[in-house]
Design a protein around this motif. Structure first.
Motif, PDB file in Angstrom:
ATOM      1  N   ILE A  15       0.993   5.137  -3.577  1.00 34.55           N
ATOM      2  CA  ILE A  15       0.008   4.331  -2.855  1.00 34.55           C
ATOM      3  C   ILE A  15       0.080   2.868  -3.287  1.00 34.55           C
ATOM      4  O   ILE A  15      -0.078   1.958  -2.470  1.00 34.55           O
ATOM      5  CB  ILE A  15      -1.405   4.890  -3.105  1.00 34.55           C
ATOM      6  N   LYS A  16       0.308   2.635  -4.575  1.00 38.05           N
ATOM      7  CA  LYS A  16       0.370   1.276  -5.124  1.00 38.05           C
ATOM      8  C   LYS A  16       1.706   1.065  -5.831  1.00 38.05           C
ATOM      9  O   LYS A  16       1.773   0.968  -7.065  1.00 38.05           O
ATOM     10  CB  LYS A  16      -0.794   1.043  -6.106  1.00 38.05           C
ATOM     11  N   PRO A  17       2.793   0.980  -5.075  1.00 37.39           N
ATOM     12  CA  PRO A  17       4.123   0.914  -5.710  1.00 37.39           C
ATOM     13  C   PRO A  17       4.396  -0.362  -6.499  1.00 37.39           C
ATOM     14  O   PRO A  17       5.306  -0.394  -7.327  1.00 37.39           O
ATOM     15  CB  PRO A  17       5.079   1.030  -4.512  1.00 37.39           C
ATOM     16  N   ASP A  18       3.614  -1.420  -6.264  1.00 41.44           N
ATOM     17  CA  ASP A  18       3.875  -2.696  -6.937  1.00 41.44           C
ATOM     18  C   ASP A  18       3.103  -2.868  -8.247  1.00 41.44           C
ATOM     19  O   ASP A  18       3.237  -3.879  -8.916  1.00 41.44           O
ATOM     20  CB  ASP A  18       3.523  -3.863  -6.002  1.00 41.44           C
ATOM     21  N   THR A  66       0.813  -1.207   0.000  1.00 40.55           N
ATOM     22  CA  THR A  66       0.000   0.000   0.000  1.00 40.55           C
ATOM     23  C   THR A  66       0.847   1.257   0.000  1.00 40.55           C
ATOM     24  O   THR A  66       0.392   2.327  -0.413  1.00 40.55           O
ATOM     25  CB  THR A  66      -0.921   0.039   1.230  1.00 40.55           C
ATOM     26  N   GLY A  67       2.084   1.175   0.467  1.00 35.97           N
ATOM     27  CA  GLY A  67       2.958   2.341   0.520  1.00 35.97           C
ATOM     28  C   GLY A  67       2.555   3.350   1.575  1.00 35.97           C
ATOM     29  O   GLY A  67       3.058   4.472   1.596  1.00 35.97           O
ATOM     30  N   LEU A  68       1.611   3.000   2.462  1.00 37.44           N
ATOM     31  CA  LEU A  68       1.118   3.911   3.482  1.00 37.44           C
ATOM     32  C   LEU A  68       1.450   3.370   4.866  1.00 37.44           C
ATOM     33  O   LEU A  68       1.664   2.175   5.048  1.00 37.44           O
ATOM     34  CB  LEU A  68      -0.399   4.081   3.352  1.00 37.44           C
ATOM     35  N   HIS A  69       1.468   4.289   5.842  1.00 38.50           N
ATOM     36  CA  HIS A  69       1.738   3.882   7.217  1.00 38.50           C
ATOM     37  C   HIS A  69       0.466   3.721   8.035  1.00 38.50           C
ATOM     38  O   HIS A  69       0.387   2.867   8.901  1.00 38.50           O
ATOM     39  CB  HIS A  69       2.672   4.887   7.898  1.00 38.50           C
TER      40      HIS A  69
END
Length: 384
Positions: A126-129, A50-53
């Motif tokens: 947000i969606k690095p993959d 998700t790239g979020l904390h």
């Protein structure tokens, strides 16, 4: 060992059925344990993706929050105006992006579209993959489509989509490569356009937050919760716990079924070996009479038990490996949530552990028949 093998082949059908009972139990046990390991690894991978904390959402059910974070579930609540500004002003926040997830009729396509409104410039964070065919949207009237939406409707980059009550045409700039998750079912657009179409100016179902220093996460969360009323802050770790809790009951039940099956198989082994001992009472008495010790008899019977459980255990692992696709497909249909990726994978150490566990249980079950055989009186046995 030769005698043990010969004795098992005397009653091939009984030995085969006993092995299959052990094999079925080991197959279930291996599948459940392998699934548990794959589930945890897949869930952790998705949360990192998700790239979020953490997420700021309206106060409500933690399971709904987990569904939103992991696969964009539609939540019928909106954050109050001003929450996004409060989050952006918080010290330590490096990225705060509003997210609006909703359903929207599409009469042109004869379907209901799942809209994921977001600041499209932040999608790579947000969606690095994700892998994209085409390009990310760069303008307000541009869209990014999930794999399934594009596939089922025959849409390619450059095509246009219209929505009722909206002037102009939205241009599809890119298609997300198949992820195997709910991401494949969404249409991603600029959040301001989504707010206008849904008539919720400034509305958002969540705010995704990334920190400059994750070590200060608790400090930032406490500061936001004290200043902003009516919100719920959920970290990725809490999401993992929430989803794991939802799935725990199903996994526990499956593990219980596997253990019960293993116990039943073990009882079957004990029954088969006891029957063999009773049928061979005179033979065992003759062996004792010509010099076999009680320990020799005990070892022969115990080796029969070990062979039964070992071969049954190996057969069970082979059954689980061969049927892993079918098993995983069934589990995905009945589980409330499943991460993407392969859940059931062959792991040699886990397979060996399952076989050794089955052999240990089997040897314990064979201890009594072996002891019973070793106590046979040779004179009384020969007399019959």
């Amino acid at each position: 060992m030769k005698l043990a093998v010969q004795n098992l082949f005397r009653h091939r059908t009984r030995s085969l059925l006993t092995m299959l009972g052990i094999g079925a139990a080991v197959a279930v046990l291996f599948s459940v344990l392998s699934f548990n390991r794959g589930f945890e690894a897949g869930l952790e991978r998705e949360l990192k993706g998700t790239g979020l904390h953490f997420m700021v959402v309206p106060s409500g059910c933690a399971h709904e929050v987990a569904a939103l974070v992991l696969h964009g579930a539609v939540i019928p609540k909106f954050l109050e105006a001003g929450v996004i500004d409060d989050v952006n002003r918080a010290e330590g926040v490096s990225l705060a992006t509003p997210i609006l997830v909703a359903q929207m009729p599409n009469p042109q396509g004869g379907r209901i579209d799942l809209i994921y409104g977001v600041e499209t410039a932040m999608l790579p964070d947000i969606k690095p993959d994700w892998e994209i065919t085409g390009a990310y949207p760069a303008a307000a009237n541009e869209l990014l489509l999930g794999y399934n939406v594009a596939l089922h409707n025959g849409i390619t980059p450059g095509d246009g989509i219209r929505y009722p009550g909206v002037e102009g045409v939205f241009t599809v700039t890119g298609i997300v490569a198949q992820t195997g998750s709910q991401d494949d079912a969404f249409i991603y657009m600029d959040i301001r356009e989504a707010q206008a179409i849904l008539q919720h100016p400034g509305g958002a179902t969540a705010v995704g937050v990334k920190l400059t220093d994750p070590v200060r996460m608790q400090e930032v969360i406490e500061g936001l919760e004290s200043r902003v009323p009516g919100i719920q802050i959920v970290t990725m770790g809490q999401v993992m716990n929430s989803v794991s809790t939802v799935a725990a009951s199903a996994r526990s039940l499956s593990l219980a079924v596997a253990l019960v099956a293993l116990i039943i198989g073990t009882v079957g082994v004990m029954n088969a070996i006891l029957m063999a001992v009773f049928e061979r009472t005179q033979e065992i008495g003759m062996m004792r009479a010509i010099g076999a010790s009680r320990w020799d008899i005990f070892r022969i019977i115990l080796k029969e038990t070990a062979l039964l459980t070992m071969v049954g255990g190996i057969a069970g692992i082979l059954i689980a490996a061969a049927g892993s696709t079918l098993i995983e497909g069934f589990v995905r249909r009945v589980m409330p949530y499943m991460p993407t990726g392969e859940m059931l994978r062959f792991e040699p150490l886990l397979a060996m552990g399952c076989v050794l566990f089955a052999m240990t249980i089997g040897l314990l079950a064979g201890f009594y028949p072996a002891w019973k055989a070793s106590r046979i009186n040779p004179i009384e046995a020969i007399k019959g």
